[in-house]
Design an enzyme around this catalytic site. Sequence first.
Site, PDB file in Angstrom:
ATOM      1  N   LYS A 104       0.962  -0.952  -0.302  1.00  0.00           N
ATOM      2  CA  LYS A 104       0.113  -0.295   0.259  1.00  0.00           C
ATOM      3  C   LYS A 104       0.765   1.249   0.176  1.00  0.00           C
ATOM      4  CE  LYS A 104      -4.115   2.006   3.097  1.00  0.00           C
ATOM      5  NZ  LYS A 104      -4.628   1.109   4.138  1.00  0.00           N
ATOM      6  N   SER A 186      -9.204   1.060   3.075  1.00  0.00           N
ATOM      7  CA  SER A 186      -8.785   2.130   1.861  1.00  0.00           C
ATOM      8  C   SER A 186      -7.888   1.341   1.587  1.00  0.00           C
ATOM      9  CB  SER A 186      -8.333   2.845   2.914  1.00  0.00           C
ATOM     10  OG  SER A 186      -7.054   2.393   3.720  1.00  0.00           O
ATOM     11  N   SER A 210      -9.746  -1.000   7.054  1.00  0.00           N
ATOM     12  CA  SER A 210      -9.440  -0.588   5.820  1.00  0.00           C
ATOM     13  C   SER A 210      -8.697  -2.240   5.649  1.00  0.00           C
ATOM     14  CB  SER A 210      -8.102   0.179   5.831  1.00  0.00           C
ATOM     15  OG  SER A 210      -8.576   1.464   6.423  1.00  0.00           O
TER      16      SER A 210
END
Length: 546
Positions: A104, A186, A210
């Site tokens: 990420k 996310s 997330s």
Amino acid sequence: MKVLTWLFATCALSVGVVARNALPDLYEASIVELQAGLDAGDFTSVDLVKAYFARIAEVNLKGPQLRAILENNPSALTEAAALDQERKKSGKRSALHGIPVLLKDNIATVASEGMNTTAGSFSLLKSVVPDDAGVVKRLRAAGAIILGKANLSEFAHFRGNLASGWSGRGGQCTNAYFPHADPCGSSSGSGVASSIGLTAVSLGTETDGSITCPSSNNNLAGIKPTVGLTSRAGVIPISEHQDTVGPITRSIADAAVVLSIIAGPDPNDNFTLAQPTPVPDFTKALNKNALKGKRIGVPRRVFLNDTITGNDPFVNQVFEQALDTIRALGATVVDPADLPSADEIAVSGNETTVLDVDFKIQLDAWYASLKSNPSGVRSLADLIAFNDANPALEEPPRFEDQSEHRLIESEATTGMNATYFQALAFNKDLGRTRGIDAALQQFKLDALVLPAPGFTTVPAAIAGYPIVTVPLGFYPDNVTIALAGPETVYPAPGVPFGLSFLGTAFSEFDLVGFAFAYEQKTQTRLARKAFAEAIPTTQLIDIIGK
Ligand SMILES: *[C@@H]1O[C@H](CO)[C@@H](O)[C@H](O)[C@H]1NC(C)=O
Ligand SMILES: *[C@@H]1O[C@H](CO)[C@@H](O)[C@H](O)[C@H]1NC(C)=O
Ligand SMILES: *[C@@H]1O[C@H](CO)[C@@H](O)[C@H](O)[C@H]1NC(C)=O
Ligand SMILES: *[C@@H]1O[C@H](CO)[C@@H](O)[C@H](O)[C@H]1NC(C)=O
Ligand SMILES: *[C@@H]1O[C@H](CO)[C@@H](O)[C@H](O)[C@H]1NC(C)=O
Ligand SMILES: *[C@@H]1O[C@H](CO)[C@@H](O)[C@H](O)[C@H]1NC(C)=O
Ligand SMILES: CC(=O)N[C@H]1CO[C@H](CO)[C@@H](O)[C@@H]1O
């Protein structure tokens, strides 16, 4: 931080005489299969990186334009070649030797390698971080290859009323199971990339939902570790009280391998110094009989009180079948096994109080720690001004009004005062003492189980406790399609949803076992594939020897 948006919110033969071993299908390939092929010399890590890059090129900006990947690592092929040599000469360092891992974009990698660390924001483009993240140091030491950086909900969704999976730099990431479906967030790109084999495995981060939610929406296994099991050093922060880094993978077995390597103490994150030692080998938890004789509770109020997506009649119906499976695997299901604090958590603003204060302090410290930042942004206040001055870069279509209200709310805080410390104490009391731990003790449980969609992650988020998620089911073909954001829909036909096991601090070993037993019995992931256009066609056979 996952936020619900808008609140309506082949068996290949070589050309030679000798048949080669079957090459793994990269859509589904496991770490164990990839290591077997690498060890046997059927293919190299260089082949693997080339194959994943080709698969990314097929679907990221072309075809279905999934926008899961922000940057490929320009050094990945060089790193892979060195690791191939080392494997030949002295063997492998670990189960992740030569295996590509996608990060990420809030997880730092040194700029000299050629990638940026931006949380999706142009305010951090070409910034120079002081060091690799703690988890990246562990991955590199284990011989893993950093494949690239994944798109995400910008600033891990601590920005405002934005669609999940949208960032200024990456645009709108979408789900591979239905065109334009919500990937959740996310860690959106990490999820989408793992779901169709754009990488072997990926890492995400969770503050509240997330890792869990993108694992749920993309038919994946995800582990949100206890806060303090994996280092957050070098991770663009929301809050040290809730942030945690974990794997998002196609199987619990892969997630267990990755967690075993990234977990452990890091002097640069003092929360990790409190974890029990040694770090368990989580692959030893992979026992098909792990649920036998266990007591698993159903904290119904956590999802029944979630009026947005956490209490979906279709998901609840499939969840009832999962409870039958858990019983059939030899567990006693205690139902309900409510958290005494469930109704208070549903209306509590204490989480927001803490996150708003922590974010400003920690993001300011992030910007201050950078060796350089060409955008000139050096604080949260600067970031707000930067976004306002660069609407073409940082204002998503049709979301202008509330697209940075969290930044503004956080900027208005004035530091850790009595209200903050009281909210922090309330969170521990609600999440742990009168929440998850109370239910576990009162009903003598080994774990809790509930559907993954929606705000079911809040109790574990405020407690800092672990969640392990596995595929549970898929929305039916006749489901009514709803809007999730200006460019995304949810639910939609064939979009996956997951099942989450929760426990107390550092109970990952047990949770991995329970999730593995359920996953192996049901094999839900294999029941449905992405839509045809979103399935990359490049395989190792197209790369080897070319
Ligand atoms: C990221 O940063 C490096 C240097 O820090 C730069 O050379 C590279 O082009 C950047 N990548 C993108 C996509 O901007
Ligand atoms: C980590 O260090 C900070 C500052 O030195 C301190 O306030 C905090 O209590 C420590 N946290 C843990 C979990 O040790
Ligand atoms: C939560 O659900 C329970 C049971 O359905 C209900 O009695 C309670 O009022 C709900 N609480 C909130 C805050 O919605
Ligand atoms: C924090 O939690 C306590 C206990 O439930 C509650 O009384 C208080 O109102 C909450 N604070 C906020 C800001 O919601
Ligand atoms: C703490 O600061 C917040 C703003 O960040 C403010 O709203 C609150 O009233 C303050 N609490 C105390 C006790 O001063
Ligand atoms: C979808 O199909 C199922 C099974 O055929 C049916 O029970 C359900 O009512 C249908 N749902 C909608 C929204 O049409
Ligand atoms: C690897 C890759 O495809 N990166 C792209 C991600 O999206 C941005 C914005 O569209 C592109 O500029 C990158 O090339």
